[in-house]
Design a protein around this motif. Structure first.
Motif, PDB file in Angstrom:
ATOM      1  N   GLY A  23       0.776  -1.230   0.000  1.00 55.41           N
ATOM      2  CA  GLY A  23       0.000   0.000   0.000  1.00 55.41           C
ATOM      3  C   GLY A  23       0.812   1.287   0.000  1.00 55.41           C
ATOM      4  O   GLY A  23       0.383   2.286   0.577  1.00 55.41           O
ATOM      5  N   PHE A  24       1.980   1.266  -0.641  1.00 57.01           N
ATOM      6  CA  PHE A  24       2.715   2.519  -0.782  1.00 57.01           C
ATOM      7  C   PHE A  24       2.040   3.392  -1.838  1.00 57.01           C
ATOM      8  O   PHE A  24       1.440   2.876  -2.781  1.00 57.01           O
ATOM      9  CB  PHE A  24       4.161   2.239  -1.221  1.00 57.01           C
ATOM     10  N   SER A  25       2.162   4.707  -1.712  1.00 57.16           N
ATOM     11  CA  SER A  25       1.561   5.606  -2.702  1.00 57.16           C
ATOM     12  C   SER A  25       2.333   5.510  -4.019  1.00 57.16           C
ATOM     13  O   SER A  25       3.476   5.056  -4.044  1.00 57.16           O
ATOM     14  CB  SER A  25       1.604   7.046  -2.194  1.00 57.16           C
ATOM     15  N   ARG A  26       1.699   5.965  -5.095  1.00 64.86           N
ATOM     16  CA  ARG A  26       2.317   5.833  -6.412  1.00 64.86           C
ATOM     17  C   ARG A  26       3.654   6.575  -6.499  1.00 64.86           C
ATOM     18  O   ARG A  26       4.630   6.066  -7.048  1.00 64.86           O
ATOM     19  CB  ARG A  26       1.379   6.369  -7.483  1.00 64.86           C
ATOM     20  N   ASP A  27       3.666   7.782  -5.940  1.00 62.89           N
ATOM     21  CA  ASP A  27       4.903   8.558  -5.969  1.00 62.89           C
ATOM     22  C   ASP A  27       6.019   7.841  -5.228  1.00 62.89           C
ATOM     23  O   ASP A  27       7.146   7.726  -5.708  1.00 62.89           O
ATOM     24  CB  ASP A  27       4.668   9.928  -5.302  1.00 62.89           C
ATOM     25  N   GLU A  28       5.643   7.352  -4.058  1.00 66.33           N
ATOM     26  CA  GLU A  28       6.600   6.623  -3.226  1.00 66.33           C
ATOM     27  C   GLU A  28       7.126   5.401  -3.979  1.00 66.33           C
ATOM     28  O   GLU A  28       8.332   5.107  -3.962  1.00 66.33           O
ATOM     29  CB  GLU A  28       5.886   6.187  -1.938  1.00 66.33           C
ATOM     30  N   GLN A  29       6.209   4.693  -4.672  1.00 67.64           N
ATOM     31  CA  GLN A  29       6.620   3.521  -5.446  1.00 67.64           C
ATOM     32  C   GLN A  29       7.677   3.891  -6.474  1.00 67.64           C
ATOM     33  O   GLN A  29       8.731   3.249  -6.555  1.00 67.64           O
ATOM     34  CB  GLN A  29       5.412   2.895  -6.150  1.00 67.64           C
ATOM     35  N   GLU A  30       7.372   4.948  -7.252  1.00 67.62           N
ATOM     36  CA  GLU A  30       8.313   5.373  -8.299  1.00 67.62           C
ATOM     37  C   GLU A  30       9.678   5.695  -7.692  1.00 67.62           C
ATOM     38  O   GLU A  30      10.718   5.282  -8.201  1.00 67.62           O
ATOM     39  CB  GLU A  30       7.773   6.615  -9.020  1.00 67.62           C
ATOM     40  N   GLN A  31       9.636   6.447  -6.595  1.00 66.46           N
ATOM     41  CA  GLN A  31      10.870   6.850  -5.936  1.00 66.46           C
ATOM     42  C   GLN A  31      11.701   5.649  -5.515  1.00 66.46           C
ATOM     43  O   GLN A  31      12.903   5.578  -5.761  1.00 66.46           O
ATOM     44  CB  GLN A  31      10.502   7.626  -4.680  1.00 66.46           C
ATOM     45  N   VAL A  63      11.496   2.525  -6.539  1.00 67.78           N
ATOM     46  CA  VAL A  63      11.976   1.741  -7.675  1.00 67.78           C
ATOM     47  C   VAL A  63      13.267   2.355  -8.201  1.00 67.78           C
ATOM     48  O   VAL A  63      14.261   1.662  -8.436  1.00 67.78           O
ATOM     49  CB  VAL A  63      10.915   1.679  -8.795  1.00 67.78           C
ATOM     50  N   ARG A  64      13.242   3.688  -8.361  1.00 67.22           N
ATOM     51  CA  ARG A  64      14.441   4.359  -8.869  1.00 67.22           C
ATOM     52  C   ARG A  64      15.628   4.106  -7.937  1.00 67.22           C
ATOM     53  O   ARG A  64      16.732   3.802  -8.367  1.00 67.22           O
ATOM     54  CB  ARG A  64      14.158   5.862  -9.003  1.00 67.22           C
ATOM     55  N   LYS A  65      15.362   4.199  -6.628  1.00 68.73           N
ATOM     56  CA  LYS A  65      16.437   4.054  -5.649  1.00 68.73           C
ATOM     57  C   LYS A  65      17.049   2.645  -5.683  1.00 68.73           C
ATOM     58  O   LYS A  65      18.266   2.490  -5.756  1.00 68.73           O
ATOM     59  CB  LYS A  65      15.884   4.365  -4.250  1.00 68.73           C
ATOM     60  N   VAL A  66      16.194   1.614  -5.670  1.00 69.38           N
ATOM     61  CA  VAL A  66      16.758   0.261  -5.588  1.00 69.38           C
ATOM     62  C   VAL A  66      17.360  -0.180  -6.920  1.00 69.38           C
ATOM     63  O   VAL A  66      18.318  -0.956  -6.929  1.00 69.38           O
ATOM     64  CB  VAL A  66      15.739  -0.791  -5.083  1.00 69.38           C
ATOM     65  N   LEU A  67      16.821   0.330  -8.041  1.00 66.74           N
ATOM     66  CA  LEU A  67      17.433  -0.008  -9.329  1.00 66.74           C
ATOM     67  C   LEU A  67      18.868   0.516  -9.361  1.00 66.74           C
ATOM     68  O   LEU A  67      19.775  -0.139  -9.872  1.00 66.74           O
ATOM     69  CB  LEU A  67      16.629   0.579 -10.484  1.00 66.74           C
ATOM     70  N   GLN A  68      19.052   1.703  -8.782  1.00 60.24           N
ATOM     71  CA  GLN A  68      20.384   2.272  -8.703  1.00 60.24           C
ATOM     72  C   GLN A  68      21.270   1.423  -7.789  1.00 60.24           C
ATOM     73  O   GLN A  68      22.422   1.137  -8.099  1.00 60.24           O
ATOM     74  CB  GLN A  68      20.263   3.683  -8.140  1.00 60.24           C
ATOM     75  N   LEU A  69      20.669   0.985  -6.694  1.00 61.34           N
ATOM     76  CA  LEU A  69      21.401   0.187  -5.704  1.00 61.34           C
ATOM     77  C   LEU A  69      21.949  -1.101  -6.304  1.00 61.34           C
ATOM     78  O   LEU A  69      23.043  -1.540  -5.969  1.00 61.34           O
ATOM     79  CB  LEU A  69      20.437  -0.138  -4.551  1.00 61.34           C
ATOM     80  N   VAL A  70      21.193  -1.730  -7.203  1.00 59.14           N
ATOM     81  CA  VAL A  70      21.669  -2.992  -7.794  1.00 59.14           C
ATOM     82  C   VAL A  70      22.236  -2.765  -9.193  1.00 59.14           C
ATOM     83  O   VAL A  70      22.449  -3.715  -9.944  1.00 59.14           O
ATOM     84  CB  VAL A  70      20.550  -4.052  -7.872  1.00 59.14           C
ATOM     85  N   ASP A  71      22.473  -1.476  -9.516  1.00 58.26           N
ATOM     86  CA  ASP A  71      23.146  -1.168 -10.775  1.00 58.26           C
ATOM     87  C   ASP A  71      22.317  -1.563 -12.001  1.00 58.26           C
ATOM     88  O   ASP A  71      22.828  -2.133 -12.962  1.00 58.26           O
ATOM     89  CB  ASP A  71      24.495  -1.895 -10.814  1.00 58.26           C
ATOM     90  N   LEU A  72      21.035  -1.283 -11.958  1.00 55.96           N
ATOM     91  CA  LEU A  72      20.163  -1.623 -13.094  1.00 55.96           C
ATOM     92  C   LEU A  72      19.417  -0.385 -13.602  1.00 55.96           C
ATOM     93  O   LEU A  72      18.324  -0.502 -14.135  1.00 55.96           O
ATOM     94  CB  LEU A  72      19.138  -2.686 -12.693  1.00 55.96           C
ATOM     95  N   GLU A  73      20.017   0.809 -13.428  1.00 54.14           N
ATOM     96  CA  GLU A  73      19.324   2.004 -13.896  1.00 54.14           C
ATOM     97  C   GLU A  73      19.060   1.892 -15.390  1.00 54.14           C
ATOM     98  O   GLU A  73      19.887   1.390 -16.136  1.00 54.14           O
ATOM     99  CB  GLU A  73      20.179   3.256 -13.662  1.00 54.14           C
TER     100      GLU A  73
END
Lengths: 287, 269
Positions: free
Chosen positions: B118-126, B128-138
């Motif tokens: 139940g995270f908000s849409r904005d929070e979800q986008e944020q 996703v961006r953060k963890v994609l960067q964390l695992v080097d998948l930007e």
């Protein structure tokens, strides 16, 4: 285009065999006729006369094509002789039956997957329902519903639904159960509710199975509707064209109606195939 | 073994197991999957479980995740029962197969737990961006799983487990199906990830070098019945370049792990 040659070859072979069969099967009538008139039959006469009879045992392809053309384009579409009119009567009941049958099939499948009692009790009945010849049960459904005041396309649609729910149940149960243990465990680690696992895992996983069974279901729906039209006294629909054709020995009419039904089924299956392509493509399941 | 964990005090324990037993009832009779397993894992530790097939390492991890239920002993996660911890979404779990949903893009897959929680849409986008960067998948968010290599898929599945705020990351042979070269790279990345996020990590593996390279604590297990035979606190520094695997300490620890595995097998070999 590369497929055109083999397809054409097969079609031509079938048409050729059909003509041969027409000559062979309609020859008796030609010989009888000639004997009565006291004349001799030559091969040329035989070939000609077997292909233009009013009521042949097996109409030749061009006769069926002409019957089909007349039925489709030679009449006003409101005419009782129009295949478009009868086709629409059949199609509307088929679509209604297909919607009812698919909805019932999906609901039953959800029940079977989520409820242990339904899992053990529904499937045997569903299988049993399909072992009863539809020809035996169709008149009863119509009579019972008629006595309850239900007439028109609904009784036909019910018979059609009776045939089409089964493939949908079988396919959907398989589809809803297709996620493996790991994917279900993953949902558990998120503490997902039953509804969430259904909407986000089971339902999307079942889509390829659903479309495969919908294709079988829609063809079964059409068969069910045509069977449902037989005992209604041949009022309207492709089924009634088949029946009245056989009453009056109008073999051309029977074959034209048969081809119209086949074309209808092919069209319906193709439509589902199209929907399948669009949905699966949007889901990223088509590479 | 004086380092044996039950003896040494652990500050801030995340997982505490005392005399844990698990017996599976199978068609061939009961199978003792875990016998008298006691272990404490402290906050921020990287703990590897190593042992042959059937030693109960995965089962133990699944007990922590409340995917299996012990038949005896006690087990707490963050001071709660595992099931309470699961309901509080205390951990992220990474399976041996990436298990990404083929009908969701990489970003969509990472959003899956976020949608459920139940995270908000904005929070979800944020996130996703953060963890994609964390695992080097930007830049791979819009791709579908089949467009990615096996190693990238597994990184995406780690990102999925990191997307919500669980302090505990449980990984069940996450790189078991990948080749040696990809595995080396991912091991390095997991260490970086661990340093950056400060999570507590439980990691099941078959590979001795992998266990020694990654862990602050190595738990050696043996089968029939599944039990702990040795717990090794690694003296290696937290900062570990790949070359550390040629150092004397590394080889010594690897040797001790190998000895532990051999001892556990007893006379079966």
């Amino acid at each position: 285009m590369r497929n055109l040659l083999p397809v054409l070859t097969v079609v031509l072979a079938i048409v050729g065999l059909w003509y041969l069969a027409a000559v062979w099967m309609n020859a008796t009538w030609v010989y009888d006729q000639a004997a009565r008139e006291g004349r001799e039959v030559f091969l040329v006469d035989l070939l000609g006369e077997t292909m233009m009879q009013e009521r042949p045992v097996l109409p030749a392809p061009h006769q069926v094509a002409k019957g089909l053309y007349d039925g489709l384009f030679g009449q006003a579409i409101t005419s009782k002789r129009s295949l478009i009119y009868h086709g629409w009567v059949t199609l509307s009941a088929t679509l209604l039956g297909f919607v009812i049958g698919s909805a019932a099939g999906i609901l039953l499948a959800v029940g079977i997957v989520y409820n242990r009692a339904m899992d053990q009790s529904v499937m045997p009945w569903a299988i049993a329902s399909q072992t009863i010849p539809i020809l035996a049960i169709a008149p009863m459904i119509i009579v019972v519903l008629n006595s309850m005041g239900v007439t028109g396309i609904v009784p036909k649609a019910i018979i059609s639904a009776y045939l089409s729910f089964f493939p949908v149940v079988v396919g959907m149960v398989k589809g809803l159960r297709s996620p493996d243990a790991m994917q279900l465990d993953l949902m558990r680690t998120y503490n997902a509710s039953g509804g969430q696992s259904f909407a986000k895992l089971r339902l999307p996983s079942s889509m390829p199975y659903l479309f495969a069974s919908l294709k079988v279901g829609v063809a079964a729906s059409l068969v069910g509707t045509i069977v449902g039209e037989l005992p209604t006294g041949a009022v309207a629909g492709l089924g009634s064209r088949l029946l009245s054709g056989s009453y009056y020995g109008q073999t051309v009419q029977i074959w034209a109606a048969l081809f119209a039904a086949a074309a209808l089924a092919a069209g319906l299956v193709a439509l589902i195939g199209l929907a399948e392509r669009v949905v699966l493509q949007r889901m990223g399941l088509v590479r | 073994m004086k380092e044996n964990d039950s003896m040494s005090p652990v500050i801030d324990p995340v997982i505490e197991a005392r005399g844990l037993d698990l017996v599976f009832q199978t068609a061939d009779g009961p199978v003792q999957a875990l016998k008298d397993v006691s272990l404490t894992i402290g906050k921020g530790e990287f703990v590897s479980f190593i042992g042959p097939s059937g030693c109960g390492k995965t089962t133990f991890l699944r007990c922590i995740a409340a995917l299996e239920h012990p038949t005896g002993g006690s087990l707490t996660v963050n001071g709660m029962t595992p099931d309470e911890a699961r309901r509080k979404r205390a951990y992220g779990y990474v399976f041996q197969a990436a298990g990404l949903y083929p009908w969701r893009s990489i970003a969509g897959n990472i959003k899956l737990p976020l949608e459920i929680m139940g995270f908000s849409r904005d929070e979800q986008e944020q996130r996703v961006r953060k963890v994609l960067q964390l695992v080097d998948l930007e830049g791979f968010g819009k791709k579908f799983p089949w467009q990615l290599s096996g190693g990238m898929q597994q990184r995406a599945s780690i990102a999925r487990a990191l997307a919500f705020d669980a302090d505990l990351l449980l990984m069940d042979e996450p790189f078991g199906a990948l080749d040696e070269i990809v595995r080396d790279r991912l091991n390095e990345e997991v260490l970086k990830l661990w340093a950056r996020t400060g999570k507590t990590i439980g990691f099941v593996t078959h590979s001795i070098p992998e266990a020694v390279y990654l862990s602050t604590k190595i738990v050696v297990m043996s089968p029939r019945p599944g039990r702990i035979t040795d717990v090794i606190d690694s003296p290696l520094p937290r900062e570990r370049p790949l070359e550390i695997r040629d150092s004397r300490e590394f080889i010594e620890i690897a040797h001790r792990v190998r000895e532990g595995l051999r001892a556990g097998h007893g006379d079966e070999i």
